[in-house]
Write an enzyme that holds these catalytic residues in place. Structure first.
Site, PDB file in Angstrom:
ATOM      1  N   ASN A 161      51.871  38.346  34.597  1.00 29.51           N
ATOM      2  CA  ASN A 161      52.600  37.721  33.206  1.00 29.51           C
ATOM      3  C   ASN A 161      53.525  38.499  32.984  1.00 29.51           C
ATOM      4  OD1 ASN A 161      51.233  40.012  32.737  1.00 29.51           O
ATOM      5  ND2 ASN A 161      49.923  39.255  31.271  1.00 29.51           N
ATOM      6  N   GLU A 257      44.089  47.942  33.565  1.00 28.56           N
ATOM      7  CA  GLU A 257      44.619  47.424  32.438  1.00 28.56           C
ATOM      8  C   GLU A 257      43.520  46.535  32.253  1.00 28.56           C
ATOM      9  OE1 GLU A 257      47.847  46.205  30.612  1.00 28.56           O
ATOM     10  OE2 GLU A 257      46.426  44.615  29.690  1.00 28.56           O
ATOM     11  N   CYS A 291      46.937  40.102  27.826  1.00 26.42           N
ATOM     12  CA  CYS A 291      45.873  40.791  27.991  1.00 26.42           C
ATOM     13  C   CYS A 291      46.246  41.056  26.306  1.00 26.42           C
ATOM     14  CB  CYS A 291      45.562  41.817  28.730  1.00 26.42           C
ATOM     15  SG  CYS A 291      46.886  41.902  30.459  1.00 26.42           S
TER      16      CYS A 291
HETATM   17  O1  G3P Z   1      48.765  40.755  29.520  1.00 25.62           O
HETATM   18  C1  G3P Z   1      49.256  42.287  29.726  1.00 25.62           C
HETATM   19  C2  G3P Z   1      49.878  43.363  28.252  1.00 25.62           C
HETATM   20  O2  G3P Z   1      49.850  44.845  29.362  1.00 25.62           O
HETATM   21  C3  G3P Z   1      50.449  43.019  27.671  1.00 25.62           C
HETATM   22  O3  G3P Z   1      51.386  43.686  27.096  1.00 25.62           O
HETATM   23  O4  G3P Z   1      53.842  44.164  25.435  1.00 25.62           O
HETATM   24  O5  G3P Z   1      52.860  41.957  26.038  1.00 25.62           O
HETATM   25  O6  G3P Z   1      51.879  43.595  24.906  1.00 25.62           O
HETATM   26  P1  G3P Z   1      51.899  43.051  25.821  1.00 25.62           P
END
Ligand code: G3P
Length: 482
Positions: A161, A257, A291
């Site tokens: 992603n 993570e 995530c």
């Molecule tokens: O899905 C990975 C996570 O690190 C999302 O990052 O910047 O979209 O909150 P962000």
């Protein structure tokens, strides 16, 4: 052209020992947008993986002696190169992972800024000295000089992603702290990841310091876990794969993570328009494939009808379709991902949930879905869909919201919407999550904030300074006055 040197036609190469090498066999990477071929990447064999890791181990010995400012300068040049090639890289992101064009451009820009800030933070890191005598009986003649030293070779494994940002948020802290990096990009996202690596090489990274590992994850992953010269693993991906890595890694540090089921708790006095707008963006941005996406709402029942009706109205404004047109919801990464979301919808519907959607599925393109009246018996209450769907659970009290939020195996982030500071903080204090956002959606940025998951959502802390610390260890030198 910068990226022409790393490919023959559609066949991309692998980087080992400072050279871009052809593969023997290749893995096809197909666009989730239109099924076209993005490129082919080498399917590496065990011997190739071993050689790449050993080149890194050898190069690291010299790299750790290079002054921090010089290490930083190379990375700063890479930040410039990313910006120079922003359009090309953003175009690849759109095609390879179906991220909308403006978010794709933003990912490249955010990464250039992340690199600059990481180098800047690294330069401010200091050690300390400790004087003997503080413990009682021991001599005051001892002084400990404590400094930070590299770990050696770090394995960085990034998800589909954020192929650029989540890769660089591992690679750059590792390199600037004096480590070498073995980099395993996601299969979907491998093409743009290899181009990103070329920016690092072109910026002047010494030969051998960075090696790429491509091929089917399961296959190359097993070999990577057998490599004795890997000293730390920094992984972002599913909890399932994280557990396999944790079992296989042995006694090396891990930063992970993993999955999440971020809850947004909406209290009775919340500004509902603000909450709806944040929750829409948190749940449906990049089609929910984050995530940190909001993956369930726990709303107080006295405001639930009003909240859901505002939510549905706002959902109708979500743009759906082609990522080149800048749509918010775009085709999911593959057909199986869409099938999984629909499996959860069917389970919830069969158990009495009210399903609302703004359109009909077309292959791997799902329109935004809201599942209202979700209950604890439904899979949607607990499983992570990684798609454009938002379950709403109606609760009788803030205590019930906390109980359900904490019943999840995950603990990445959470949000609380409300105006009574005492009630908000009651929830904040009790909710089990690495980060709790008050009156805002869950998200990782800004990149210097700590980013972590507890429970099954992760191990260790990321975010610039924390990543620099995690990519190094302390070394203590004790001076004895004689
Ligand atoms: O899905 C990975 C996570 O690190 C999302 O990052 O910047 O979209 O909150 P962000």
């Amino acid at each position: 052209m910068l990226f022409d040197t790393i490919r023959d036609g559609m066949d991309y190469k692998r980087l080992a020992g400072g050279k871009w090498l052809n593969g023997k066999e290749y893995l096809e990477i197909v666009s989730p947008v239109d099924g076209s071929l993005c490129g082919r990447v080498p399917m590496m064999e065990d011997a190739d993986i071993h050689a790449a890791v050993e080149s890194c181990a050898a190069a690291q010995k010299q790299w750790q002696k290079v002054p921090l400012a010089q290490r930083g300068d190379i990375l700063l040049r890479c930040a410039d190169l990313l910006e120079e090639h922003q359009e090309e890289l953003a175009d690849m992101l759109v095609r390879e992972i179906a991220k909308d064009i403006s978010s794709s451009r933003a990912e490249v820009q955010r990464t250039a800024e992340l690199i600059r800030a990481t180098v800047q933070f690294a330069k401010t890191m200091t050690g300390e000295t400790l004087q003997g005598g503080a413990m009682g009986r021991e001599s005051t003649a001892k002084t400990a000089i404590v400094s930070r030293v590299p770990l050696g070779v770090i394995l960085a494994v990034s998800p589909f992603n954020y192929p650029i940002n989540l890769a660089m948020s591992k690679i750059v802290p590792a390199l600037v702290m004096g480590n070498a990096v073995v980099f395993k990009p996601p299969s979907q996202g491998a093409v743009v990841s290899l181009c990103m690596v070329q920016c690092l090489q072109a910026a002047g990274l010494p030969d051998g310091l960075l090696g790429t590992i491509t091929g089917a994850g399961k296959r190359v992953g097993q070999q990577l876990l057998r490599e004795p010269s890997i000293h730390m693993i920094n992984f972002t991906g599913s909890t399932q794969v994280g557990q396999i890595i944790a079992k296989g890694a042995g006694m090396i540090p891990l930063v992970m993570e993993l999955g999440g089921k971020d809850a947004a708790v909406v209290l009775a006095d919340a500004d509902l328009d603000h909450a709806v707008s944040q929750i829409i963006s948190g749940a449906f941005g990049y089609s929910g494939q984050r995530c940190t996406a909001i993956k369930r709402v726990l709303v107080l029942e006295q405001v639930a009808d009003e909240f859901v009706s505002k939510l549905k109205e706002k959902m109708k404004e979500i743009t759906v379709g082609n990522p080149y047109d800048g749509c918010m919801v775009t085709p999911l990464i593959h057909e199986a991902a869409a099938d999984f979301v629909m499996e959860l919808v069917e389970d919830a519907q069969s158990r009495g949930a009210d399903i609302f959607t703004t359109g009909q599925r077309r292959g791997n393109l799902l329109y935004p879905i809201c599942a209202d009246h979700v209950t604890e018996e439904m899979r949607l209450a607990w499983e992570e869909p990684f798609g454009p769907i938002l379950p709403v659970l109606r609760v009788k009290s803030a205590e019930e919201a906390v109980r359900i939020a904490n019943k999840s195996e995950y603990g990445l982030q959470a949000s609380v919407f409300g105006n009574n500071i005492r009630e908000v903080f009651d929830v904040v204090e009790q909710v089990e999550a690495g980060t709790v956002n008050i009156n805002g959606k869950s998200e990782r940025s800004p990149d210097h904030f700590p980013f972590l998951g507890i429970k099954q959502s992760g191990i260790g802390v990321q975010g610039i300074r924390y990543a620099l610390e995690a990519s190094s260890t302390v070394k203590s030198v004790v001076l004895n006055k004689i």
